[in-house]
Scaffold this motif. Structure first.
Motif, PDB file in Angstrom:
ATOM      1  N   ASP A 159       0.817  -1.219   0.000  1.00 48.93           N
ATOM      2  CA  ASP A 159       0.000   0.000   0.000  1.00 48.93           C
ATOM      3  C   ASP A 159       0.847   1.262   0.000  1.00 48.93           C
ATOM      4  N   ALA A 160       2.064   1.183   0.518  1.00 48.49           N
ATOM      5  CA  ALA A 160       2.922   2.363   0.582  1.00 48.49           C
ATOM      6  C   ALA A 160       4.356   1.916   0.855  1.00 48.49           C
ATOM      7  N   TYR A 161       5.275   2.849   0.720  1.00 49.50           N
ATOM      8  CA  TYR A 161       6.705   2.559   0.845  1.00 49.50           C
ATOM      9  C   TYR A 161       7.364   3.719   1.574  1.00 49.50           C
ATOM     10  N   VAL A 162       8.180   3.386   2.578  1.00 50.82           N
ATOM     11  CA  VAL A 162       8.945   4.391   3.311  1.00 50.82           C
ATOM     12  C   VAL A 162      10.412   4.004   3.271  1.00 50.82           C
ATOM     13  N   SER A 163      11.242   4.874   2.734  1.00 49.01           N
ATOM     14  CA  SER A 163      12.665   4.579   2.661  1.00 49.01           C
ATOM     15  C   SER A 163      13.401   5.877   2.365  1.00 49.01           C
ATOM     16  N   HIS A 164      14.526   5.731   1.701  1.00 48.44           N
ATOM     17  CA  HIS A 164      15.336   6.863   1.272  1.00 48.44           C
ATOM     18  C   HIS A 164      15.431   6.811  -0.241  1.00 48.44           C
ATOM     19  N   ASP A 165      15.915   7.867  -0.833  1.00 49.90           N
ATOM     20  CA  ASP A 165      16.229   7.838  -2.256  1.00 49.90           C
ATOM     21  C   ASP A 165      17.503   7.021  -2.376  1.00 49.90           C
ATOM     22  N   ASN A 166      17.337   5.721  -2.580  1.00 52.64           N
ATOM     23  CA  ASN A 166      18.464   4.806  -2.445  1.00 52.64           C
ATOM     24  C   ASN A 166      19.494   4.937  -3.561  1.00 52.64           C
ATOM     25  N   GLU A 167      19.067   5.350  -4.745  1.00 50.90           N
ATOM     26  CA  GLU A 167      20.050   5.635  -5.783  1.00 50.90           C
ATOM     27  C   GLU A 167      20.896   6.842  -5.374  1.00 50.90           C
ATOM     28  N   LEU A 168      20.268   7.783  -4.694  1.00 57.10           N
ATOM     29  CA  LEU A 168      20.988   8.943  -4.189  1.00 57.10           C
ATOM     30  C   LEU A 168      22.037   8.541  -3.159  1.00 57.10           C
ATOM     31  N   VAL A 169      21.728   7.534  -2.332  1.00 56.26           N
ATOM     32  CA  VAL A 169      22.709   7.027  -1.372  1.00 56.26           C
ATOM     33  C   VAL A 169      23.986   6.601  -2.104  1.00 56.26           C
ATOM     34  N   GLY A 170      23.824   5.830  -3.184  1.00 54.55           N
ATOM     35  CA  GLY A 170      24.982   5.397  -3.955  1.00 54.55           C
ATOM     36  C   GLY A 170      25.715   6.552  -4.600  1.00 54.55           C
ATOM     37  N   GLN A 171      24.968   7.550  -5.064  1.00 49.54           N
ATOM     38  CA  GLN A 171      25.606   8.725  -5.662  1.00 49.54           C
ATOM     39  C   GLN A 171      26.456   9.464  -4.645  1.00 49.54           C
ATOM     40  N   VAL A 172      25.939   9.606  -3.436  1.00 48.15           N
ATOM     41  CA  VAL A 172      26.693  10.270  -2.375  1.00 48.15           C
ATOM     42  C   VAL A 172      27.978   9.503  -2.067  1.00 48.15           C
ATOM     43  N   GLN A 173      27.877   8.170  -1.999  1.00 53.02           N
ATOM     44  CA  GLN A 173      29.065   7.352  -1.731  1.00 53.02           C
ATOM     45  C   GLN A 173      30.077   7.466  -2.869  1.00 53.02           C
ATOM     46  N   GLY A 174      29.579   7.324  -4.110  1.00 50.43           N
ATOM     47  CA  GLY A 174      30.484   7.383  -5.254  1.00 50.43           C
ATOM     48  C   GLY A 174      31.149   8.730  -5.391  1.00 50.43           C
ATOM     49  N   ARG A 175      30.392   9.799  -5.191  1.00 48.76           N
ATOM     50  CA  ARG A 175      30.964  11.139  -5.297  1.00 48.76           C
ATOM     51  C   ARG A 175      32.030  11.363  -4.236  1.00 48.76           C
ATOM     52  N   ALA A 176      31.796  10.824  -3.032  1.00 47.27           N
ATOM     53  CA  ALA A 176      32.776  10.970  -1.962  1.00 47.27           C
ATOM     54  C   ALA A 176      34.097  10.316  -2.345  1.00 47.27           C
ATOM     55  N   LEU A 177      34.027   9.137  -2.981  1.00 49.69           N
ATOM     56  CA  LEU A 177      35.260   8.460  -3.394  1.00 49.69           C
ATOM     57  C   LEU A 177      36.001   9.249  -4.469  1.00 49.69           C
TER      58      LEU A 177
END
Length: 386
Positions: free
Chosen positions: A157-175
């Protein structure tokens, strides 16, 4: 070599508001303070006054996937329990079960909750595909299902999470930032999460958006059940095939695996550790960041995610519109269903520079939690003092 073999997942966020140019959540969550024991009190919402036309005597079924990820038992469960109590004038209750990494055990727990006729189920699936038949059974029993943290397949019925692709972008950009002008010739090992977790593909895709063409991805692994010991095996293999002196950085999708990766590097005699990413802001990871052994982690507000799930669950039982109440501003598609109402919580890249402005300010950890005797000198070096 670029081992990008996984196609872009069918699970996509489809709302213009999600493709945000601003990647980071500013550290403005302190108004939603946690109590001294690390558990949220009543944080806004309807908890302060009862409405006579609403049902408060409700039962929320909460299914979490494992105990290896520290946040689930320490934060998510107590936060959801506290919020449900607050929203229901202390009349609502949470029935809890943890699958301990077993999809079969979670299925048994799920079906037991259906048989016990709970009013709503919040599930963080061990295996997003395997849980679909149980979601179907809940639907047939007229029990709403909220997918939590990972998007379960089936008619949720619904979904609660984070923008998970954004999580990877933040990690990749940091590297890429850490590697600087030498990034293009730098060999990176990718330690991805469990292939049964739909978030794994999103984290990887987001990271590859930042890493592709900017670094040399030497090896890439999927890690069964996110187990640190499996990540350690992969890292030992990478050291043999790539060479300890040739690994310039490690993309680790979460903190548990990051700790294992760092331990393997240290055991191999690597004294000048390469930058290693993480996710979840586990206390051990924050301490590693203070000491300089881990480069960064992704801090995702447990408070916002958990209270959002509780808000949605109670609203569904009370037959309120989660879109009308602004609880779900986005929509997502899973491999089986489209236009699922979603709440996507922003994320923060946590480094040595912003520990105080993130997890300390938000009350997740105290300075005393982080700066034990072993880390006192490192804390003093970055000005992290009580």
């Amino acid at each position: 070599m670029n081992p990008r073999t996984t196609p872009r997942t069918a699970l996509r966020t489809r709302a213009a508001s999600v493709r945000r140019p601003a990647l980071l959540l500013t550290a403005g969550l302190s108004a939603l303070s946690l109590t001294a024991c690390g558990v949220v009190g009543a944080a806004g919402g309807d908890g302060g006054s009862a409405s006579p036309d609403r049902n408060y005597d409700i039962t929320v079924g909460l299914l979490l996937p494992d105990k290896d990820t520290a946040r689930f038992e320490k934060f998510d469960r107590p936060l959801i329990e506290s919020r449900v109590s607050s929203l229901t004038n202390k009349q609502g209750r949470v029935v809890y079960a943890n699958a301990e990494g077993s999809k079969d055990k979670q299925s048994e727990q799920f079906r037991r909750m259906i048989a016990d006729e709970v009013d709503v189920i919040v599930v963080d699936a061990v295996d997003s595909k395997a849980v679909a038949p149980d979601v179907e059974k809940a639907k047939a029993a007229d029990i709403p299902v909220i997918a939590y943290d990972r998007l379960a397949e089936g008619p949720v019925d619904a979904y609660v999470s984070h923008d998970n692709e954004l999580v990877g972008q933040v990690q990749g950009r940091a590297l890429v930032n850490a590697l600087g002008e030498n990034a293009e010739n730098s060999k990176v090992v990718m330690m991805n999460g469990a292939p049964t977790d739909p978030n794994t593909a999103l984290f990887r895709e987001g990271a590859l958006d930042e890493l592709d063409g900017k670094v040399d991805i030497a090896k890439s692994y999927d890690t069964r059940k996110w187990l640190p010991e499996v990540a350690a095996e992969h890292m030992r293999e990478a050291l043999k095939e790539v060479g300890a002196g040739n690994i310039a950085a490690v993309y680790s999708a979460n903190d548990g695996m990051a700790g294992a990766v760092i331990e393997v590097l240290q055991d191999a005699g690597v004294t000048d550790l390469p930058p290693v990413t993480g996710q979840d802001a586990d206390l051990a990871a924050v301490r590693r960041i203070v000491s300089g052994t881990q480069y960064m982690t992704v801090y995702k507000s447990f408070l916002l995610e958990a209270t959002g799930a509780a808000d949605m669950a109670v609203a569904k039982v009370q037959e309120r519109s989660i879109q009308f109440d602004a609880l779900a501003r986005d929509v997502v598609d899973s491999p089986t269903h489209k236009d699922i109402p979603a709440m996507l919580v922003p994320v923060v890249a946590l480094t040595r520079e912003n520990i105080e402005a993130t997890v300390v300010q938000d009350g997740v950890y105290t300075v005393e939690d982080i700066c034990t005797k072993a880390y006192a000198a490192d804390c003093a070096e970055i000005g992290l003092t009580s």
